[in-house]
Scaffold this motif. Structure first.
Motif, PDB file in Angstrom:
ATOM      1  N   LEU A 201      44.029  -4.019  27.858  1.00 46.94           N
ATOM      2  CA  LEU A 201      44.814  -3.484  26.746  1.00 46.94           C
ATOM      3  C   LEU A 201      44.175  -3.787  25.398  1.00 46.94           C
ATOM      4  CD1 LEU A 201      48.438  -4.302  27.913  1.00 46.94           C
ATOM      5  CD2 LEU A 201      47.064  -2.266  28.318  1.00 46.94           C
ATOM      6  N   ARG A 202      44.460  -2.910  24.451  1.00 44.44           N
ATOM      7  CA  ARG A 202      44.005  -3.135  23.090  1.00 44.44           C
ATOM      8  C   ARG A 202      44.955  -4.106  22.391  1.00 44.44           C
ATOM      9  NH1 ARG A 202      40.677   0.813  20.661  1.00 44.44           N
ATOM     10  NH2 ARG A 202      39.738   2.125  22.262  1.00 44.44           N
ATOM     11  N   HIS A 204      46.984  -3.927  19.828  1.00 40.89           N
ATOM     12  CA  HIS A 204      48.368  -3.537  19.521  1.00 40.89           C
ATOM     13  C   HIS A 204      49.193  -3.419  20.794  1.00 40.89           C
ATOM     14  CE1 HIS A 204      46.703   0.389  20.520  1.00 40.89           C
ATOM     15  NE2 HIS A 204      47.923   0.848  20.634  1.00 40.89           N
ATOM     16  N   GLU A 205      48.535  -3.097  21.912  1.00 43.63           N
ATOM     17  CA  GLU A 205      49.280  -3.018  23.167  1.00 43.63           C
ATOM     18  C   GLU A 205      49.642  -4.421  23.656  1.00 43.63           C
ATOM     19  OE1 GLU A 205      47.743   0.727  25.589  1.00 43.63           O
ATOM     20  OE2 GLU A 205      46.120  -0.561  24.935  1.00 43.63           O
ATOM     21  N   ARG A 267      40.615  -4.117  13.300  1.00 48.78           N
ATOM     22  CA  ARG A 267      41.693  -3.643  14.167  1.00 48.78           C
ATOM     23  C   ARG A 267      42.891  -4.587  14.055  1.00 48.78           C
ATOM     24  NH1 ARG A 267      38.947   0.321  17.686  1.00 48.78           N
ATOM     25  NH2 ARG A 267      37.271   0.816  16.292  1.00 48.78           N
ATOM     26  N   SER A 268      43.415  -4.645  12.849  1.00 46.27           N
ATOM     27  CA  SER A 268      44.407  -5.657  12.524  1.00 46.27           C
ATOM     28  C   SER A 268      45.832  -5.202  12.833  1.00 46.27           C
ATOM     29  CB  SER A 268      44.274  -5.972  11.031  1.00 46.27           C
ATOM     30  OG  SER A 268      45.410  -6.596  10.542  1.00 46.27           O
ATOM     31  N   LEU A 272      48.804  -3.308  10.166  1.00 50.60           N
ATOM     32  CA  LEU A 272      49.727  -2.209  10.497  1.00 50.60           C
ATOM     33  C   LEU A 272      51.148  -2.564  10.113  1.00 50.60           C
ATOM     34  CD1 LEU A 272      48.587  -1.190  14.085  1.00 50.60           C
ATOM     35  CD2 LEU A 272      48.026  -0.086  11.940  1.00 50.60           C
TER      36      LEU A 272
END
Lengths: 474, 168
Positions: A201-202, A204-205, A267-268, A272
């Motif tokens: 998973l990334r 955010h996931e 990729r914060s 977000l």
């Protein structure tokens, strides 16, 4: 064409600078439209909000002289005459007011300390010490100046998600020792991601999964937690996609230790949260948030070497869903405009032959001169730690945040600029990113509201002049 | 040896090729292109394709679109790892597009509306997804139009030969 959008103030951009400008103008009584093309650098930010680093800090002495936040900003203004703080030197006394406003207007989403105090000290995702005046509360709780004893650095035993916990703990001990902070850092590698479908998973996931089941993370940390007292646990910044506070409270209750998030790298997830939180606050405050691109009808987009500022803009402002859909644009009727679209990512500055501001075609300054299409290699340096002139390109402004033309005269009394679009600030090199956005956004929003009100009454002037004249400026 | 090679090339250029052109043995234009490159998955690039490739090149790999990708959990992670792959990799070359065909065939362009709306550089993700599906069809039909013996090799995408992750 449909009925025009109308308001006192149009803010172009809805990142940190645009949101604070819109909220400040709104608080001053103006009706506000905030138009954003898309998310920009705020959504990519670490979750910390730095105003200025200590002028004496260096790799050998990470905290420098530990001066106050305001003194750090004043020092930056002195050392860098091109910096926006230098342009706003006379108004730096309002820094505390701006930071307090940001804390209040964002409903505590962004928290700032007193600018008379020193910066908070956060552990960066790369093991360095990051000085920051404010930021998201879940990250500020990781202030290392408030810690005595042992800090646990939690890792998820998954390469690529964040820096390895052992490396991060070792780097933290070394940099804290250089900074004179006595604390011990212990890696805590929990197996949350090891025995599940989570490894693919990334970020955010992962955050969504943890937010849905914080108990699983608590149990996993408990299994790995050494039997010694901890003063603070620092977690990877993926503990929640939404509000991290409930997750932190559950962890603290289960583990019996204060918990905080690390600032994020690329990729914060906190970035977000910050962007979405600001947009929520805009809606709650009555700011009309619209998506689309602002442009001037009839504007000449043909490349030219020299800027051609468009003074007759008032009747030609339009908003379209995209550059390709300009034929279906809506008219926008406003009394004042704040440019807060950021730099290259946000679209506040474009480069087509030369760097240009795309709405009014205002001159863009690079290293003290208007850019007329010099080779981009002259504005960049091969070593990434060197100062990158292109990253500090932008609009030069006067003390009222009005963009200046080539001859030094303000472009228009009704147009203001704030945030990353300002010339002279390289957020990465200067350590003045969201803090500058908040400060300049606050001032620009107030100026625009005052100008709109003065325009309604047929008077002219800046916020200060309007206030002097009793025009009702806040 | 060099002289022999030069003479052979001259023979081909001055005698064989002109005769083949006269007697219609050489294809021209798109048909010739497809005959030569179709089996590799390379298709012609008309102006519309060029415009889409240029739009895709605006991607700065910020990753924001992946974070609100409506299909990230809907397609097997082994085949697909986020919408940013469309501009960053899939749009680059139709030759490599066949490696990602399981992902491209599974995507639903309309589910990229939200991601497109927050792209800082305005990459048209919805149109890009539709265009990639069309381009993949063209690449595959180019391979199908070949004679039987060649077609089998061309249709066996590297993906079936163990290259499932090659598109990522």
């Amino acid at each position: 064409m449909s009925a025009p959008l109308s308001a006192d103030v149009l803010v172009v951009g809805a990142g940190a600078a645009g949101a604070i400008a819109a909220l400040a103008a709104r608080e001053a009584g103006a009706s506000v439209i905030a138009a954003r093309r898309a998310w920009g650098a705020t959504a990519l930010s670490s979750g910390a909000a730095d105003v200025a680093p200590d002028p004496l800090s260096s790799p050998g002495s990470p905290l420098g002289g530990r001066a106050s936040v305001e003194a750090c900003a004043r020092s930056l203004a002195l050392r860098r005459p091109e910096h926006p703080y230098a342009m706003l030197r006379e108004r730096l006394g309002a820094l505390g007011e701006a930071l307090r406003f940001a804390s209040r207007a964002t409903g505590g989403l962004l928290a700032f300390g007193d600018p008379g105090e020193e910066n908070r000290v956060l552990l960066s995702p790369f093991g360095a010490l990051k000085q920051s005046a404010g930021g998201l509360r879940s990250i500020l709780d990781g202030d290392l100046l408030r810690v005595r004893g042992t800090v646990g650095v939690v890792g998820f035993d998954r390469p690529g998600l964040e820096l390895d916990a052992r490396d991060l703990a070792a780097a933290a001990e070394e940099t804290c020792s250089l900074a004179g902070l006595r604390l011990r850092a212990v890696p805590i590698e929990c197996d949350l991601l090891r025995w599940s479908d989570l490894p693919l998973l990334r970020r955010h996931e992962v955050a969504e999964r943890i937010e849905a089941d914080p108990e699983a993370l608590a149990t996993s940390i408990l299994r790995a937690l050494p039997a010694e007292p901890f003063a603070l646990l620092l977690l990877p910044p993926v503990i929640a996609r939404g509000d991290p506070e409930p997750v932190l409270r559950i962890l603290e209750e289960r583990l019996g230790v204060r918990c905080a998030e690390l600032p994020a790298g690329a990729r914060s997830v906190p970035g977000l949260r910050l962007q979405e939180g600001l947009e929520r606050r805009l809606s709650e405050a009555g700011v009309r948030l619209v998506e689309g691109e602002v442009f001037l009808e009839g504007g000449d987009d043909a490349p030219s070497l020299v800027e051609r500022p468009r003074r007759d803009w008032a009747d030609r402002l339009r908003l379209s869903s995209s550059r390709e859909a300009r034929g279906d644009a809506e008219a926008v009727v406003v009394r004042a405009c704040v440019l807060a679209a950021g730099k290259f990512i946000g679209g506040g500055v474009e480069r087509h032959g030369r760097m240009r501001e795309p709405i009014f075609d205002l001159p863009v300054w690079v290293e003290g001169a208007v850019d007329e299409g010099r080779w981009v290699g002259d504005s960049t340096r091969p070593a990434w730690l060197e100062r990158q002139a292109a990253m500090a390109a932008g609009l030069r402004v006067d003390g009222s945040l009005r963009p200046l033309l080539r001859d030094g005269a303000p472009f228009d009394d009704r147009v203001f600029a704030c945030g990353a679009i300002l010339a002279g600030n390289d957020p990465a090199a200067d350590g003045a990113g969201i803090g500058l956005a908040v400060f300049s956004g606050y001032l620009a929003g107030r100026e625009a509201a005052a100008r709109a009100r003065a325009s309604e009454r047929g008077a002219f002037g800046t916020a200060a002049e309007a206030a002097d004249a009793g025009a009702g400026a806040p | 040896m060099r002289l022999g090679a030069d003479l052979y090339l001259a023979w081909r250029a001055l005698v064989v090729q002109p005769l083949r052109r006269i007697f219609g043995k050489v294809g021209r234009g798109e048909a010739c292109f497809l005959e030569n490159y179709g089996p590799e998955g390379l298709v012609p690039t008309p102006a519309k394709d060029k415009a889409m490739v240029a739009a895709a090149s605006r991607c700065i790999s910020c990753g924001l679109c992946d974070q609100i990708d409506g299909q990230l959990g809907a397609i097997s992670r082994g085949d697909y790892d986020g919408v940013s792959l469309l501009p960053r990799q899939y749009a680059r070359s139709s030759v490599e597009l066949v490696h990602a065909r399981r992902a491209v065939e599974a995507i639903d362009p309309e589910r990229y509306r939200a991601a497109e709306a927050i792209c800082p550089t305005g990459v048209p993700l919805v149109a890009l997804a539709g265009w990639l599906r069309d381009r993949l069809l063209r690449a595959r039909s180019a391979a199908k139009e070949l004679p039987d013996g060649v077609r089998d090799d061309a249709r066996a995408a590297p993906h079936e030969a163990g290259g499932a992750a090659a598109g990522r």
